[in-house]
Design a protein around this motif. Structure first.
Motif, PDB file in Angstrom:
ATOM      1  N   THR A   1       0.851  -1.191   0.000  1.00 20.71           N
ATOM      2  CA  THR A   1       0.000   0.000   0.000  1.00 20.71           C
ATOM      3  C   THR A   1       0.887   1.241   0.000  1.00 20.71           C
ATOM      4  OG1 THR A   1      -1.754  -1.136   1.219  1.00 20.71           O
ATOM      5  CG2 THR A   1      -1.791   1.271   1.248  1.00 20.71           C
ATOM      6  N   VAL A   2       0.584   2.176  -0.894  1.00 25.84           N
ATOM      7  CA  VAL A   2       1.350   3.426  -0.992  1.00 25.84           C
ATOM      8  C   VAL A   2       0.407   4.595  -0.655  1.00 25.84           C
ATOM      9  CG1 VAL A   2       2.710   4.940  -2.486  1.00 25.84           C
ATOM     10  CG2 VAL A   2       2.824   2.442  -2.786  1.00 25.84           C
ATOM     11  N   ILE A   3       0.777   5.378   0.347  1.00 28.16           N
ATOM     12  CA  ILE A   3      -0.015   6.541   0.756  1.00 28.16           C
ATOM     13  C   ILE A   3       0.806   7.795   0.481  1.00 28.16           C
ATOM     14  CG2 ILE A   3      -1.135   7.713   2.686  1.00 28.16           C
ATOM     15  CD1 ILE A   3      -1.661   5.013   3.937  1.00 28.16           C
ATOM     16  N   VAL A   4       0.267   8.660  -0.380  1.00 26.62           N
ATOM     17  CA  VAL A   4       0.992   9.865  -0.792  1.00 26.62           C
ATOM     18  C   VAL A   4       0.260  11.103  -0.291  1.00 26.62           C
ATOM     19  CG1 VAL A   4       1.933  11.167  -2.736  1.00 26.62           C
ATOM     20  CG2 VAL A   4       1.796   8.662  -2.862  1.00 26.62           C
ATOM     21  N   HIS A   5       0.993  11.956   0.393  1.00 34.31           N
ATOM     22  CA  HIS A   5       0.451  13.227   0.877  1.00 34.31           C
ATOM     23  C   HIS A   5       0.928  14.343  -0.057  1.00 34.31           C
ATOM     24  CE1 HIS A   5       0.719  16.680   4.003  1.00 34.31           C
ATOM     25  NE2 HIS A   5      -0.405  16.748   3.309  1.00 34.31           N
TER      26      HIS A   5
END
Length: 232
Positions: A121-125
């Motif tokens: 899972t990749v979470i980008v802000h």
């Protein structure tokens, strides 16, 4: 390794046998009981000495039984610990990160989405320094990155994405969640879901509501240490 009832029992028996130190010279408990309870007792000194010797050995057998119970409990705890560690190794297969990665440009942004493992899972802000809540969200994600090392947490300034016109101040801060190159969730102006002062636990609860975070890892297993309370 075996998850069925019979497999677990066989695993335990095998582990117990490997852990025990057997004494081939020890008398059988049944034999001692038989000889002690025999109705035909002689009054000769030799027989009396034999009975005394059996009585002493019986006391030793009782002591050994007590010790075996303690050893069984210790062995069971070691078995549980090994099973938990084996399960953890299987479940934690994959890369580990543990930090918030700052992306420098649009190419890095695309690369982290397209080339990451399909199971990660990749979470980008997406943020800008002068937008309210962006700094607090970055700090929160940095904390979560240490707790969820199998998740890749990234941040990038909107002006560095190469598509700054799509990320105006009205939609920042934005959280994008990807897996296997596919966009799972898109949260624009995400801080509107939080109170004015929010922390990592608030962001964690928000992401968990949408099922975007895996199970948190156990610190004891990370270090390979586990006490009785952890096992229970």
């Amino acid at each position: 390794m075996h998850t069925g009832p019979k497999g677990v029992i066989n695993d335990w028996r095998k582990f117990k046998l490997e852990s025990e130190d057997t004494d081939p010279s020890a008398l059988s408990k049944k034999e001692i009981l038989r000889q002690l309870s025999s109705p035909h007792r002689s009054s000769s000194k030799e027989d009396k000495d034999t009975r005394d010797r059996f009585s002493r050995k019986m006391s030793m057998q009782e002591y050994e039984l007590m010790q075996e119970e303690k050893e069984d409990e210790s062995c069971l705890q070691k078995y549980r610990k090994r099973c938990m560690q084996d399960m953890h190794q299987r479940l934690s297969f994959g890369p580990k990160y543990g930090y918030l990665c700052e992306l420098q440009n649009g190419e890095e942004f695309l690369e982290v989405i397209e080339k990451e493992r399909k199971t990660t899972t990749v979470i980008v802000h997406i943020y800008e320094d002068d937008i309210k809540g962006c700094e607090a969200l970055n700090n929160s994600l940095s904390c979560l990155a240490t707790e969820y090392a199998s998740v890749r947490f990234c941040s990038i300034r909107a002006s560095n994405t190469g598509a700054g016109d799509r990320f105006s101040s009205d939609v920042l801060p934005t959280l994008l969640v990807y897996k296997g190159g596919e966009l799972l969730s898109n949260f624009i102006s995400v801080t509107e879901h939080f109170s004015e002062d929010f922390f990592a636990v608030d962001v964690e609860s928000f992401l968990n509501e949408y099922g975007l975070l895996p199970e948190r890892e156990l610190p004891a297993l990370k270090n390979g240490n586990m006490d009785e309370q952890d096992i229970e």
